[in-house]
Write a protein that holds these residues in place. Structure first.
Motif, PDB file in Angstrom:
ATOM      1  N   UNK A  88     -19.621   9.863 -70.965  1.00 10.11           N
ATOM      2  CA  UNK A  88     -18.476  10.403 -70.956  1.00 10.11           C
ATOM      3  C   UNK A  88     -17.796  10.967 -72.093  1.00 10.11           C
ATOM      4  N   UNK A  89     -18.137  10.796 -73.262  1.00 16.80           N
ATOM      5  CA  UNK A  89     -17.839  11.342 -74.493  1.00 16.80           C
ATOM      6  C   UNK A  89     -16.835  10.333 -75.123  1.00 16.80           C
ATOM      7  N   UNK A  90     -16.033  10.487 -76.192  1.00 14.75           N
ATOM      8  CA  UNK A  90     -14.953   9.631 -76.811  1.00 14.75           C
ATOM      9  C   UNK A  90     -13.620  10.462 -76.895  1.00 14.75           C
ATOM     10  N   UNK A  91     -13.512  11.585 -77.581  1.00 14.87           N
ATOM     11  CA  UNK A  91     -12.331  12.115 -77.924  1.00 14.87           C
ATOM     12  C   UNK A  91     -11.966  12.751 -76.488  1.00 14.87           C
ATOM     13  N   UNK A  94     -13.999  10.964 -70.433  1.00 11.61           N
ATOM     14  CA  UNK A  94     -13.596  10.643 -68.935  1.00 11.61           C
ATOM     15  C   UNK A  94     -13.630   9.219 -68.781  1.00 11.61           C
ATOM     16  N   UNK A  95     -13.298   8.732 -67.694  1.00 17.18           N
ATOM     17  CA  UNK A  95     -13.392   7.356 -67.178  1.00 17.18           C
ATOM     18  C   UNK A  95     -14.899   7.081 -66.910  1.00 17.18           C
ATOM     19  N   UNK A  96     -15.121   5.652 -66.692  1.00 21.49           N
ATOM     20  CA  UNK A  96     -16.417   5.283 -66.455  1.00 21.49           C
ATOM     21  C   UNK A  96     -16.474   5.205 -64.895  1.00 21.49           C
ATOM     22  N   UNK A  97     -16.267   4.061 -64.197  1.00 21.95           N
ATOM     23  CA  UNK A  97     -16.213   4.288 -62.665  1.00 21.95           C
ATOM     24  C   UNK A  97     -14.679   4.721 -62.344  1.00 21.95           C
ATOM     25  N   UNK A  98     -14.427   5.428 -61.175  1.00 23.22           N
ATOM     26  CA  UNK A  98     -13.534   6.079 -60.542  1.00 23.22           C
ATOM     27  C   UNK A  98     -13.286   5.676 -59.063  1.00 23.22           C
ATOM     28  N   UNK A  99     -12.746   4.693 -58.720  1.00 25.76           N
ATOM     29  CA  UNK A  99     -12.510   4.054 -57.486  1.00 25.76           C
ATOM     30  C   UNK A  99     -11.521   4.717 -56.804  1.00 25.76           C
ATOM     31  N   UNK A 100     -11.541   5.663 -55.819  1.00 25.30           N
ATOM     32  CA  UNK A 100     -10.361   6.263 -55.210  1.00 25.30           C
ATOM     33  C   UNK A 100     -10.407   5.932 -53.622  1.00 25.30           C
ATOM     34  N   UNK A 101     -11.379   5.387 -53.264  1.00 27.47           N
ATOM     35  CA  UNK A 101     -11.584   5.259 -51.663  1.00 27.47           C
ATOM     36  C   UNK A 101     -11.183   3.479 -51.409  1.00 27.47           C
ATOM     37  N   UNK A 102     -12.081   3.102 -50.173  1.00 23.77           N
ATOM     38  CA  UNK A 102     -11.679   1.844 -49.703  1.00 23.77           C
ATOM     39  C   UNK A 102     -12.963   1.072 -49.252  1.00 23.77           C
ATOM     40  N   UNK A 103     -12.838  -0.182 -49.522  1.00 23.85           N
ATOM     41  CA  UNK A 103     -13.939  -1.182 -49.237  1.00 23.85           C
ATOM     42  C   UNK A 103     -15.229  -1.063 -50.173  1.00 23.85           C
ATOM     43  N   UNK A 104     -15.329  -0.621 -51.425  1.00 20.31           N
ATOM     44  CA  UNK A 104     -16.194  -0.760 -52.394  1.00 20.31           C
ATOM     45  C   UNK A 104     -16.294  -1.986 -52.952  1.00 20.31           C
ATOM     46  N   UNK A 105     -17.637  -2.355 -53.576  1.00 22.12           N
ATOM     47  CA  UNK A 105     -17.624  -3.482 -54.417  1.00 22.12           C
ATOM     48  C   UNK A 105     -18.566  -3.195 -55.507  1.00 22.12           C
ATOM     49  N   UNK A 114     -17.026   3.639 -72.206  1.00 26.08           N
ATOM     50  CA  UNK A 114     -16.295   4.916 -71.475  1.00 26.08           C
ATOM     51  C   UNK A 114     -15.317   5.526 -72.483  1.00 26.08           C
ATOM     52  N   UNK A 115     -15.417   6.705 -72.129  1.00 23.21           N
ATOM     53  CA  UNK A 115     -14.506   7.609 -73.280  1.00 23.21           C
ATOM     54  C   UNK A 115     -12.936   7.388 -72.857  1.00 23.21           C
ATOM     55  N   UNK A 116     -12.639   6.601 -71.476  1.00 21.12           N
ATOM     56  CA  UNK A 116     -11.446   6.391 -71.123  1.00 21.12           C
ATOM     57  C   UNK A 116     -11.399   4.856 -70.748  1.00 21.12           C
ATOM     58  N   UNK A 135     -15.309  -2.416 -74.966  1.00 18.42           N
ATOM     59  CA  UNK A 135     -15.576  -1.378 -75.816  1.00 18.42           C
ATOM     60  C   UNK A 135     -15.319  -0.034 -75.265  1.00 18.42           C
ATOM     61  N   UNK A 136     -14.429   0.113 -74.299  1.00 19.98           N
ATOM     62  CA  UNK A 136     -13.874   1.438 -73.707  1.00 19.98           C
ATOM     63  C   UNK A 136     -12.699   1.945 -74.561  1.00 19.98           C
ATOM     64  N   UNK A 137     -12.511   3.218 -74.463  1.00 16.05           N
ATOM     65  CA  UNK A 137     -11.477   3.899 -75.408  1.00 16.05           C
ATOM     66  C   UNK A 137     -10.011   4.007 -74.724  1.00 16.05           C
ATOM     67  N   UNK A 138      -9.919   3.112 -73.570  1.00 10.52           N
ATOM     68  CA  UNK A 138      -8.596   2.972 -72.903  1.00 10.52           C
ATOM     69  C   UNK A 138      -8.630   1.598 -72.352  1.00 10.52           C
ATOM     70  N   UNK A 139      -7.705   1.395 -71.531  1.00  7.85           N
ATOM     71  CA  UNK A 139      -7.831  -0.081 -70.832  1.00  7.85           C
ATOM     72  C   UNK A 139      -9.316  -0.238 -70.133  1.00  7.85           C
ATOM     73  N   UNK A 140      -9.551  -1.461 -70.323  1.00  6.13           N
ATOM     74  CA  UNK A 140     -10.836  -1.966 -69.716  1.00  6.13           C
ATOM     75  C   UNK A 140     -11.053  -1.490 -68.199  1.00  6.13           C
ATOM     76  N   UNK A 141      -9.658  -2.025 -67.585  1.00  8.77           N
ATOM     77  CA  UNK A 141      -9.763  -1.787 -66.089  1.00  8.77           C
ATOM     78  C   UNK A 141      -8.308  -1.358 -65.816  1.00  8.77           C
TER      79      UNK A 141
END
Length: 344
Positions: A88-91, A94-105, A114-116, A135-141
């Motif tokens: 995802x890069x650093x500067x 991008x984020x690692x996992x992006x969860x926009x839907x429903x019912x995922x685990x 992750x870069x973010x 060790x992500x470049x923004x909030x872990x979660x």
């Protein structure tokens, strides 16, 4: 002829009443397991996954940003799965996992680099269990923009540090352990989670739009990571919303609940109101040796975003403790303290 038509009509009605169909039957989709091992492509597995499928990670898999489809499970095989999001890069990463839907685990995984955010959620009714996020470049979660009814259990978010910004004066200020903020929704629950050694706060609820329940969660030594410093509050439970387009800055009264939670050794406050106007309830919580006080719950304040003095809701502190150096820096003028002899 009339009798034939009548019989046909009766047959059709019989099919409708019994829930049948005049169309050929179709076979239901059978959920499958998609294995991804070292050198495999998580992106390809995601592209082929359908609701109900399980993707199992074995060993270390390197990936770019992954948008998780609704209803898909991603899990580490026997708890050994690791996802290195360094692609995802650093500067401006991008984020690692992006969860926009429903019912995922997402479960039993180590997630890092992750870069973010390591995990970013805007979806509903998703589950995050037994995760090591670091060790992500923004909030872990991070849960934002309507993220609602998500359940986090046994998630350890640590050593996240926003250290690659071009504006060096803002290093460290965003990488919380858990950022449940910026218009996050209702019904989010965290149980047995830990935020440790992140450059900003352990848990940040700034400009949330829904109350959060924390049970047996810990915030330990947040506020500095790799020599980079942020605010360092353990549980920051409020914040004036000045981020909603078309609306003036305003306070959202949210009744967050914390049960059996611990704040220890943070560089800011252990439990911090941060202009929360709702009633925050803390039961059997422990706060120890936080640099700017164990409990900061003043009765009034003047948020810079509002430019006027406001009165806050009375916090409830019941059966809690306050020990160590931070015990003599508490502000409890806006709290009702019961069954807590060390909280003064």
């Amino acid at each position: 002829m009339k009798n034939i038509k009548k019989l046909c009509l009766m047959a059709a009605l019989g099919v409708m009443v019994t829930g049948g169909s005049l169309l050929p039957s179709t076979t239901a989709y059978a959920a499958t397991t998609i294995p991804v091992t070292v050198g495999g492509s998580l992106e390809a597995a995601i592209a082929n996954a359908k609701p109900g499928d399980t993707i199992t990670i074995s060993g270390t898999v390197t990936a770019g940003s992954i948008t998780v489809p609704s209803g898909v499970t991603i899990t580490g095989k026997t708890g050994k799965g690791k996802i290195d999001f360094s692609k995802t890069g650093k500067v401006n990463g991008k984020r690692g996992f992006v969860v926009n839907g429903t019912g995922s685990t997402i479960a039993d995984l180590e997630i890092y680099n992750a870069g973010d955010n390591g995990i970013y959620v805007e979806g509903t009714k998703n589950f995050f269990t037994n995760l090591n996020v670091h060790n992500n470049n923004d909030a872990g979660v991070q849960l934002s923009n309507g993220a609602s009814y998500n359940t986090l259990t046994g998630v350890n978010s640590h050593d996240n540090c926003d250290q690659y910004k071009t504006d060096k004066t803002k290093l460290g200020e965003n990488a919380d352990g858990f950022a449940i903020k910026l218009h996050s929704g209702v019904g989010n629950i965290l149980t047995d989670c830990t935020a440790q050694g992140n450059s900003d706060d352990g848990y940040d609820l700034y400009a949330a739009h829904g109350a959060v329940k924390f049970t047996n969660c810990k915030a330990i030594k947040n506020g500095i990571c790799n020599g980079i410093k942020g605010d360092g509050n353990g549980f920051k439970v409020g914040g004036i919303d000045n981020k909603t387009p078309g609306q003036p800055a305003h306070a959202d009264a949210l009744n967050h609940v914390l049960i059996g939670c611990t704040a220890s050794g943070n560089t800011g406050a252990g439990f911090d109101r941060n202009n929360q106007t709702g009633v925050v309830t803390m039961t059997r919580c422990n706060s120890d040796n936080n640099l700017l006080g164990n409990y900061q719950f003043p009765a009034t304040g003047t948020p810079s975003a509002l430019g006027k003095t406001i009165t806050f809701g009375t916090a409830i502190i019941d059966g809690c403790t306050s020990t160590g150096a931070g015990a003599n820096k508490n502000n409890l003028s806006g709290a009702k303290v019961t069954n807590s002899p060390t909280v003064k």
